[in-house]
Write an enzyme that holds these catalytic residues in place. Structure first.
Site, PDB file in Angstrom:
ATOM      1  CD  GLN A 288      -3.055  -0.802   0.464  1.00 56.08           C
ATOM      2  OE1 GLN A 288      -3.339   0.158  -0.218  1.00 56.08           O
ATOM      3  NE2 GLN A 288      -3.920  -1.734   0.328  1.00 56.08           N
ATOM      4  CG  ASP A 386      -8.922  -4.953  -0.756  1.00 58.09           C
ATOM      5  OD1 ASP A 386      -9.385  -3.902  -1.573  1.00 58.09           O
ATOM      6  OD2 ASP A 386      -7.749  -4.816  -0.186  1.00 58.09           O
ATOM      7  CB  CYS A 413     -10.147   0.760  -5.067  1.00 56.85           C
ATOM      8  SG  CYS A 413     -10.050  -0.651  -6.258  1.00 56.85           S
TER       9      CYS A 413
HETATM   10  N1  SAH Z   1      -6.105  -7.049   0.159  1.00 58.97           N
HETATM   11  C1  SAH Z   1      -4.781  -6.302  -0.478  1.00 58.97           C
HETATM   12  C2  SAH Z   1      -4.638  -6.248  -2.021  1.00 58.97           C
HETATM   13  C3  SAH Z   1      -5.958  -5.645  -2.446  1.00 58.97           C
HETATM   14  S1  SAH Z   1      -5.697  -5.154  -4.292  1.00 58.97           S
HETATM   15  C4  SAH Z   1      -4.003  -5.413   0.324  1.00 58.97           C
HETATM   16  O1  SAH Z   1      -4.906  -4.685   1.087  1.00 58.97           O
HETATM   17  O2  SAH Z   1      -3.048  -5.168   0.274  1.00 58.97           O
HETATM   18  C5  SAH Z   1      -6.537  -6.476  -5.148  1.00 58.97           C
HETATM   19  C6  SAH Z   1      -5.806  -7.732  -5.491  1.00 58.97           C
HETATM   20  O3  SAH Z   1      -6.624  -8.576  -6.074  1.00 58.97           O
HETATM   21  C7  SAH Z   1      -4.424  -7.725  -6.210  1.00 58.97           C
HETATM   22  O4  SAH Z   1      -3.508  -8.372  -5.513  1.00 58.97           O
HETATM   23  C8  SAH Z   1      -4.947  -8.552  -7.517  1.00 58.97           C
HETATM   24  O5  SAH Z   1      -3.687  -9.287  -7.836  1.00 58.97           O
HETATM   25  C9  SAH Z   1      -5.903  -9.345  -6.833  1.00 58.97           C
HETATM   26  N2  SAH Z   1      -6.650 -10.129  -7.845  1.00 58.97           N
HETATM   27  C10 SAH Z   1      -7.082  -9.730  -8.973  1.00 58.97           C
HETATM   28  N3  SAH Z   1      -8.029 -10.458  -9.643  1.00 58.97           N
HETATM   29  C11 SAH Z   1      -8.344 -11.440  -8.837  1.00 58.97           C
HETATM   30  C12 SAH Z   1      -9.234 -12.744  -8.759  1.00 58.97           C
HETATM   31  N4  SAH Z   1      -9.899 -12.930  -9.838  1.00 58.97           N
HETATM   32  N5  SAH Z   1      -8.737 -13.546  -7.769  1.00 58.97           N
HETATM   33  C13 SAH Z   1      -8.113 -13.397  -6.714  1.00 58.97           C
HETATM   34  N6  SAH Z   1      -7.456 -12.253  -6.720  1.00 58.97           N
HETATM   35  C14 SAH Z   1      -7.335 -11.229  -7.842  1.00 58.97           C
END
Ligand code: SAH
Length: 458
Positions: A288, A386, A413
């Site tokens: 982040q 998320d 987001c």
């Molecule tokens: N919760 C984490 C990251 C959130 S960002 C934090 O707060 O740091 C969203 C994340 O979803 C990214 O890491 C991306 O790689 C992942 N992502 C995207 N599509 C996805 C899917 N279909 N299944 C699982 N993860 C996914």
């Protein structure tokens, strides 16, 4: 019959802006037909020139402002450079917060048709400047000089900057010093057009809690001229440096980082804390960028999860396990799932680093892995999602509806996909109790929300 549009290209009209897009453009409506005008603010009266008309919407240019918004701030061209192309740089911070909160309220009502819920006032920053812990600065050449700054919006032209108002001071200093040393040693900047030269990007990451700095030099060539002298000068002039990394990107591409990464000096990672959880950050790992507001957001997510220590929790889209590791301290067991295998490797390392043994991680798409867990009898009491901007996959939402976790915490987001997904979950038996908008990225158009949902008949 072809419908005639209420405006014509190249004409001048008087408008009042009604709204703002998240790219920071003012929206004027002529007989319901929206025209997007960069730099217009809601409430302002202006003369615009229509420069493009599409079937459903048009674009205009601001010609003259008759009445200014109280939230408008006048900034000099020099100051503008210090924002590096932030979309809301012309709006006072309290106005930005008001606009973001309104956007969340409007979208949840319009797309989500959600009315019976509490939307809290947005949580902004006390000091919305110098918050970013990471910079990726493109390097180029102008009049024979090495320049570095940011790309002009929608262009490949680099604007040379010596300070950014949104980066942490240590990051600003690091970028400037590395830039100076490279220029002094005559390291050739990358020339995008000719695909020649050496230095493409200077990247810096900073652990605000630990004071550890990482420098990443992205080059087109496998070798860096004067490498030893470069290292020596960086280490001497930037005593907080703990890691200098070389990333080689020899392709013609807009993607910043290439496939080859090696340590030039020091450690492979730097460390930082969010709350009491320690994280290892490599050149490539996701982390982040606003640690202060991340803590605010995660504390809210934890509060909404309302854990007592006995729960089984799923953290979908877990990235490097940031939320999972917070939850693990209060839950019986946490299952994290994430698409990117390298992020899952980081998540496992971070769990170890903190002595957390009740969190397990699996890489794969949430919409495939979670249905599989469900079939195998893994039913979470609390589920956290998320997702990226496009929101949750429908298959995941349907699995949540079948699995019936008592609580769902949705971190988002993008208010539009949040609203769409909350509607689906509401129709499937959940009630959205409250939504907390958080300003993670001051001066940009982004807004983050965390929401709590409970099973209706629970
Ligand atoms: N919760 C984490 C990251 C959130 S960002 C934090 O707060 O740091 C969203 C994340 O979803 C990214 O890491 C991306 O790689 C992942 N992502 C995207 N599509 C996805 C899917 N279909 N299944 C699982 N993860 C996914």
């Amino acid at each position: 019959m072809k419908r005639t549009l209420p405006v014509e290209k190249n004409t001048y009209i008087d408008v009042i802006f009604e709204d703002l897009t998240h790219e920071g453009a003012g929206v004027a409506k002529i007989e319901g037909y929206p025209i997007f005008v960069p730099n217009g603010l809601p409430g302002e009266k202006a003369l615009i020139k229509v420069i493009k008309v599409n079937k459903g919407y048009g674009f205009g240019r601001l010609i003259e402002l008759y009445e200014k918004s109280p939230y408008r701030v006048e900034i000099s061209k020099e100051e503008l450079h210090k924002y590096g192309g932030c979309q809301l740089e012309h709006i006072r911070y309290d106005g930005q917060l008001k606009y973001k909160e309104n956007q969340v309220r409007q979208v949840l009502a319009r797309i989500g048709k959600l009315e019976d819920l509490v939307i809290h006032p947005i949580l902004g920053m006390d000091n919305p400047w110098h918050y970013r812990n990471k910079a990726q600065v493109p390097v180029g050449e102008k009049d024979g000089q090495l320049i570095a700054g940011f790309f002009k919006p929608r262009s490949h032209e680099i604007v040379d900057t010596d300070e950014s108002l949104i980066q942490i001071p240590e990051i600003n200093e690091a970028v400037q010093i590395v830039k100076e040393i490279c220029a002094k040693l005559g390291i050739r900047p990358y020339d995008e057009g000719a695909h020649k030269g050496v230095l493409r990007h200077i990247m810096a990451r900073y652990g605000q809690q630990t004071g550890e700095l990482m420098i990443v030099l992205v080059t087109r060539t496998p070798d860096i001229p004067h490498q030893e002298q470069l290292m020596e000068e960086i280490i001497t002039r930037l005593p907080k440096v703990k890691s200098i990394i070389h990333n080689i990107n020899s392709k013609r591409t807009n993607v910043i980082l290439g496939e080859h990464t090696k340590v030039l000096w020091g450690n492979e990672v730097i460390y930082d804390y969010i709350g009491n959880v320690r994280f290892a950050i490599s050149a490539l790992s996701f982390y982040q960028v606003n640690p202060i507001q991340t803590k605010v957001l995660y504390d809210k997510a934890l509060e909404y999860a309302a854990l007592t220590g006995t729960e089984s929790v799923i953290d979908a889209y877990c990235g490097i396990g940031t939320i999972s590791l917070f939850l693990a301290q209060k839950a019986r067991k946490v299952f994290g799932v994430e698409l990117v295998p390298e992020a899952i490797e980081d998540a496992k390392k971070n769990a170890k680093l903190n002595g957390i043994t009740n969190a397990v991680f699996e890489s794969g798409a949430a919409e495939i892995v979670i249905p599989k867990w469900y079939e195998a009898g893994n039913k979470a009491d609390v589920l956290v999602v998320d997702p990226p901007r496009k929101g949750c996959d429908e298959a995941l939402l349907q699995t949540i509806i079948k699995m019936k976790p008592k609580k769902v915490v949705y971190v988002s987001c993008n208010p539009a996909t949040l609203a769409r997904d909350l509607r689906i979950l509401e129709d499937g038996g959940y009630r959205t109790v409250e939504v907390q908008p958080v300003d993670m990225f001051p001066h940009t158009g982004h807004v983050e929300c965390v929401s709590q949902l409970v099973l209706k008949n629970d």
